[in-house]
Enzyme design. Sequence first.
Site, PDB file in Angstrom:
ATOM      1  N   ASP A  29      19.631  41.037  46.305  1.00  0.00           N
ATOM      2  CA  ASP A  29      20.986  40.499  46.772  1.00  0.00           C
ATOM      3  C   ASP A  29      21.873  41.694  47.538  1.00  0.00           C
ATOM      4  O   ASP A  29      23.041  41.797  47.458  1.00  0.00           O
ATOM      5  CB  ASP A  29      21.766  39.723  45.521  1.00  0.00           C
ATOM      6  CG  ASP A  29      23.035  39.003  46.073  1.00  0.00           C
ATOM      7  OD1 ASP A  29      23.670  38.874  45.209  1.00  0.00           O
ATOM      8  OD2 ASP A  29      22.648  38.408  47.026  1.00  0.00           O
TER       9      ASP A  29
ATOM     10  N   ASN B   5      28.217  43.956  48.078  1.00  0.00           N
ATOM     11  CA  ASN B   5      27.495  44.895  46.936  1.00  0.00           C
ATOM     12  C   ASN B   5      27.435  46.475  47.428  1.00  0.00           C
ATOM     13  O   ASN B   5      26.733  46.885  46.825  1.00  0.00           O
ATOM     14  CB  ASN B   5      26.242  44.125  46.587  1.00  0.00           C
ATOM     15  CG  ASN B   5      26.280  42.896  45.687  1.00  0.00           C
ATOM     16  OD1 ASN B   5      27.289  42.828  44.932  1.00  0.00           O
ATOM     17  ND2 ASN B   5      25.380  42.221  45.666  1.00  0.00           N
TER      18      ASN B   5
ATOM     19  N   GLY C  73      34.093  37.882  41.354  1.00  0.00           N
ATOM     20  CA  GLY C  73      32.759  37.642  41.952  1.00  0.00           C
ATOM     21  C   GLY C  73      31.946  36.495  41.358  1.00  0.00           C
ATOM     22  O   GLY C  73      32.456  35.623  40.509  1.00  0.00           O
ATOM     23  N   GLY C  74      30.552  36.082  41.574  1.00  0.00           N
ATOM     24  CA  GLY C  74      29.948  35.063  41.292  1.00  0.00           C
ATOM     25  C   GLY C  74      29.496  35.121  40.003  1.00  0.00           C
ATOM     26  O   GLY C  74      29.335  34.133  39.273  1.00  0.00           O
ATOM     27  N   MET C  75      29.496  36.403  39.061  1.00  0.00           N
ATOM     28  CA  MET C  75      28.986  36.364  37.698  1.00  0.00           C
ATOM     29  C   MET C  75      30.272  36.751  36.681  1.00  0.00           C
ATOM     30  O   MET C  75      30.047  36.373  35.560  1.00  0.00           O
ATOM     31  CB  MET C  75      28.031  37.508  37.626  1.00  0.00           C
ATOM     32  CG  MET C  75      26.732  37.027  38.090  1.00  0.00           C
ATOM     33  SD  MET C  75      25.293  38.281  37.792  1.00  0.00           S
ATOM     34  CE  MET C  75      25.474  38.181  36.003  1.00  0.00           C
TER      35      MET C  75
ATOM     36  N   GLU D  49      34.247  38.705  36.359  1.00  0.00           N
ATOM     37  CA  GLU D  49      35.625  39.498  36.635  1.00  0.00           C
ATOM     38  C   GLU D  49      35.680  41.084  36.255  1.00  0.00           C
ATOM     39  O   GLU D  49      34.998  41.448  35.117  1.00  0.00           O
ATOM     40  CB  GLU D  49      36.956  38.822  36.206  1.00  0.00           C
ATOM     41  CG  GLU D  49      36.880  38.651  34.753  1.00  0.00           C
ATOM     42  CD  GLU D  49      38.308  37.913  34.223  1.00  0.00           C
ATOM     43  OE1 GLU D  49      38.589  38.091  33.313  1.00  0.00           O
ATOM     44  OE2 GLU D  49      38.563  37.210  35.155  1.00  0.00           O
TER      45      GLU D  49
ATOM     46  N   GLU E  62      31.177  53.107  35.978  1.00  0.00           N
ATOM     47  CA  GLU E  62      32.142  54.052  36.775  1.00  0.00           C
ATOM     48  C   GLU E  62      33.238  53.192  37.519  1.00  0.00           C
ATOM     49  O   GLU E  62      32.948  52.365  37.944  1.00  0.00           O
ATOM     50  CB  GLU E  62      31.436  55.115  37.490  1.00  0.00           C
ATOM     51  CG  GLU E  62      30.885  54.507  38.777  1.00  0.00           C
ATOM     52  CD  GLU E  62      30.176  55.777  39.413  1.00  0.00           C
ATOM     53  OE1 GLU E  62      29.102  55.386  40.027  1.00  0.00           O
ATOM     54  OE2 GLU E  62      30.577  56.888  39.427  1.00  0.00           O
TER      55      GLU E  62
ATOM     56  N   LYS F 260      33.124  45.084  33.483  1.00  0.00           N
ATOM     57  CA  LYS F 260      32.782  43.856  33.982  1.00  0.00           C
ATOM     58  C   LYS F 260      32.602  42.797  32.956  1.00  0.00           C
ATOM     59  O   LYS F 260      31.657  42.950  32.093  1.00  0.00           O
ATOM     60  CB  LYS F 260      31.459  43.887  34.886  1.00  0.00           C
ATOM     61  CG  LYS F 260      30.975  42.588  35.673  1.00  0.00           C
ATOM     62  CD  LYS F 260      29.801  42.851  36.496  1.00  0.00           C
ATOM     63  CE  LYS F 260      29.504  41.852  37.213  1.00  0.00           C
ATOM     64  NZ  LYS F 260      28.361  42.083  38.287  1.00  0.00           N
TER      65      LYS F 260
END
Length: 750
Positions: free
Chosen positions: A156, A161, A35-37, A39, A109, A55
């Site tokens: 967001d 999400n 995603g944007g920030m 993996e 989680e 993440k």
Amino acid sequence: MAAGQGGDHHAPGDGGEHGTVIQGRYRLHELIGRGGMGEVWRALDESLGRRVAVKCLKPAGQARDAGFTRILQERFRREARVAAALQHRGITVVHDFGEHEGVLFLVMELLDGRNLLQILDDAQRHPLPVPDVIDIAEQVAAALAYTHTQGIVHRDLKPANIIRLSDGGVKICDFGIARLGHDIGFTSRLTGTGVAMGTPHYMSPEQIGASGEVDHRSDLYSLGCVLYELATGAPPFDLGDTWSILVGHRDSAPEPPRARRPELPPELDRLILDLLAKEPDDRPQDAADVGGRLKALRAGTGGPPHPAPPAPAAGEPGTQGGELPGWARQLTTGIPAASTRLRHTAPASPHRITGAWSTRGMRAGPPAPAPGVLAELAGRHAEALDLARIGNWRQAYDLHTAVAAARDQAQGPEHPDTLSSRYEAAYCLTGLGRTEEALGLYAYVGETRARVLGPDHPDTLAARHEAAYALGVLGRHLEAHQEYAEVLAARLRAAGPDDPDTLQCKHNLAYNLGRLGRTGEAYELAAEVAEARARVLGADHPQTLITRFEVGHMLGKSRRWAEALDVYREVADARARVCGPDHPDTLAAHYESGICLGRLGRSAEALELYESLVEARTRISGSTDPETLRARHALGVNLGRLGHWERALAEARDVAAVRERVLGHVHPDTLVSKREIAVGLGWLGRWSHALTVYHEVADAREQVLGATHPDTLTSRNDEAQCLLQLGRTAEAQAIYDRVAAQQHNAPQQL
């Protein structure tokens, strides 16, 4: 499996190989999301024997400066702090946070489910059953009610999400840009950097307006956008470009969901529209109120929610096609790649065909790819679109090319998804200035789509349209004209005269006619397109104003300066209303108004306009920005017209010096400024100095453009006139004779 949605690049330590261990505890096994920030990896917490999701913050690429990296890292740390403080069944649990070998990571989680974007895409954008919509909405509202009481605004909220678990539960994830209600000053520092916050399809009007007054009711607006999409299959403002989407949220009333899906309960339709109210005070005032209305609605739906039906098989016809006009069905739910140049067509729609794919007469498709491969490629494709939208052309091109190769292997070279990646790679090549390569790739995509999808398919025409644009950039205007004309004829047949893509093609055809010197035809066609766009899209729509701008340009080329001035002023006023007085497009219209004023002999008015424009451009973009320098050049020209030659000469010298430093000594703009220096010197009677500058400009233009180029010949004539002023008649006559001979032998310029 799902977790908080992640991003791109490698896991910490060894470049992302399976088995990487973070802090001696978390062993990474499988990449499960981007995603944007960052993996997201499926991992094992070896200390507790627990399966988790990890993440990792996306490492900064070469195009990102240290400031941008710090912003991403700070957002990531805030996500950890905010999410770890939340304890609710509807919010993803955060177990741990840290840094490993320079890479930030978050341990969450591991969820067994899929996000709502994946569910919609699996269903080929068919809306969800009403009981499912209500059930999801009620669970999200409960989670938001909790977070809002904690003083946290998500900011967001979007389908990607929100995760639907296999047992029917719903969880919100990714609080990466959440606003802590008690920490407004800190958040303002983060959002004042120019880094995009939020996602355009789901942003509230107050987020778009940057008023600073963003509270929990902004999340309720975003929830309304999500519910609208779940109930109808598309977001409320599913338009062709980011600007149009944002203006839609800010200014346009959404079409009622029941207009797209009449079987929706009136109460659900009313709730969604209430959530989408432009003013926060007109929305439900808290998520608990929304939850109460949903409970009452569920009580009247006749039973508990049931699981969503399986996604239709590949190639199965949709059930919604007749509810929208044909052109609207070709729009995508994602944001098209944006560009600093006018995007002449929306990017091709991402097809969601799964498994082996073939067309009559083609070879059989490759074996069906492993589950999850296509979803991963779709995520990487979307990430590449995001990179292009912010101008990271090199990274976007590399990623699109890699995805195209993977799709080729998984689905075949002629699969629509593979061709979509090739198309976007070509678009990135134009952004990199590699127009010849882009043209070849567009031609390949267009020819293949014509064979596979049909010559009049919108995706085929999109590729041919961009090929025509590339031809124009390369100066091959006759070929561009032929391609535009053929695409226009096909779009008229397939979609009709008022289709937005038809009008875009007409606009480009008018522009190209102007470059061919067919000014009268160009003006008539541009005026026709402007009138149609005003009728179809609205008088203040950006595409309408772009065409109105072109109408003004054609009037100027026809020397109808007073009419052109009226048009440019109308465009400037409309852009100031819609975009703001300091928007680049508003300032561009003011610049052209000044040109018209100067041509009309109203140089005092032009001078006043350009003084204001220079101030605005300098304040917004800096003193060395090309547009700031253009405005300064125009200011100097009008100083000269008013007889203020000392000031005009000083301005020309300053602009020329900056342009030479920034653009180079033979750049056309640099040479234009140097010529203006020579003009000023001549008017001040300093002819020998003027001759030196004229000669320098002429030599540079001959070196870059060739001896017979019109600009080179103009500079040689300048030399000759200067020689006459110095009494060197024979030398002047020799130059005049040479120019005349070169003009006679030169190829005709388009």
